[in-house]
Design an enzyme around this catalytic site. Sequence first.
Site: not given
Ligand code: NAI
Length: 329
Positions: A294-297, A257, A231-233, A262, A155
């Site tokens: 939490h609607q980004a997805f 988001d 938009t992550s957590r 939440e 992302i």
């Molecule tokens: P991904 O696994 O492809 O990327 C996560 C990145 O974070 C990786 O490059 C990893 O090395 C890095 N990372 C891990 N630990 C770290 C640390 N301590 N410091 C810095 N970087 C670190 O995951 P993706 O698919 O990009 O998703 C990322 C996050 O987005 C998910 O974990 C989820 O929490 C969130 N998300 C939110 C959604 C929403 O609707 N708001 C929907 C989907 C995901």
Amino acid sequence: MRIALFSARAYERALLDELNVRYGHELVYFETMLGPETVALAKGFPAVSVFVNDIVDANALKHLAEGGTMLVATRSTGFNHIDVQAAESRGIKIVRVTEYSPNSVAEFAVGLLLALNRKIPRAYNRTREGNFSLDGLMGFDLAGKTVAVIGTGKIGRIFAKIMAGFGCHLIGFDVYHSPEFEAIGGRYVDADGIEDADVISLHCPLTPETHHIVNERTLARVKRGALLINTSRGGLVDTEAALEALKSGQLGGIAIDVYEQEAGLFFRDLSSTVIPDDLIQRLVSLPNVIVTGHQAFFTREALGTILDTTLASVSDFAAGRPLVNEIKA
Ligand code: NAI
């Protein structure tokens, strides 16, 4: 296989029923979240499916194992709501949706940034009231500004690519350095390096290491007036500290988001109730804060992939095939 689906919303049920024609599982929907009071509903189901705010802790897993559950499939990428270690010790397999349209989340993050910077929600509300004044609506050009991407995974990299298209300078912070991020002009920095950023966008998972990665100390060091997008957590940001930084002007604005607390709020209509969470109430009352639930997805493409992957994982499990989306402790 019989699957108990918790936190199952109407928009998911219709699509699941349609997709399930191909898989032939027995789907039983529960509107309620999985938690200590509701885990008994899962008794006798070999497979259980959950969403991001369901509570799949050691206690829930104990009850699930006793009730005969062998597989928990989360309809999400993040799995911070699941005690994977406890699941493993109970012999319960966990699968997630490793990848579903990372564009959905990245595009939404860009949308939040534009809305926050250019004050689009405020302008929208004003013009509906016949107020066409520009006072308080000034933003800044994104071209030439520095954007920090915390977590340059799937992302984060798409977000970075879009921001590169806007003409932004990209800096990244990640434990793993992605050549793809560097190829689009991204430069890795250490935690202190984000001081140069005009915009900070969070895209790393929530883990014990990243919990409150944005805290009082980091906020004191960011460039005055910087914008923060999450938009992550929710747990990545110390929300109280962010509120203080907004009040002092150290942060120029935040768009979230996701929110630390939440679980008791999001995915429901609470508009007729008094919301007891003072922090979110204070946040939504500020003009330089945008909160979405939490609607980004939530795009057609992403939801289709999430649900299809979930049903496919259960079929793989039932047939004894390798679980490509399994999470191991
Ligand atoms: P991904 O696994 O492809 O990327 C996560 C990145 O974070 C990786 O490059 C990893 O090395 C890095 N990372 C891990 N630990 C770290 C640390 N301590 N410091 C810095 N970087 C670190 O995951 P993706 O698919 O990009 O998703 C990322 C996050 O987005 C998910 O974990 C989820 O929490 C969130 N998300 C939110 C959604 C929403 O609707 N708001 C929907 C989907 C995901």
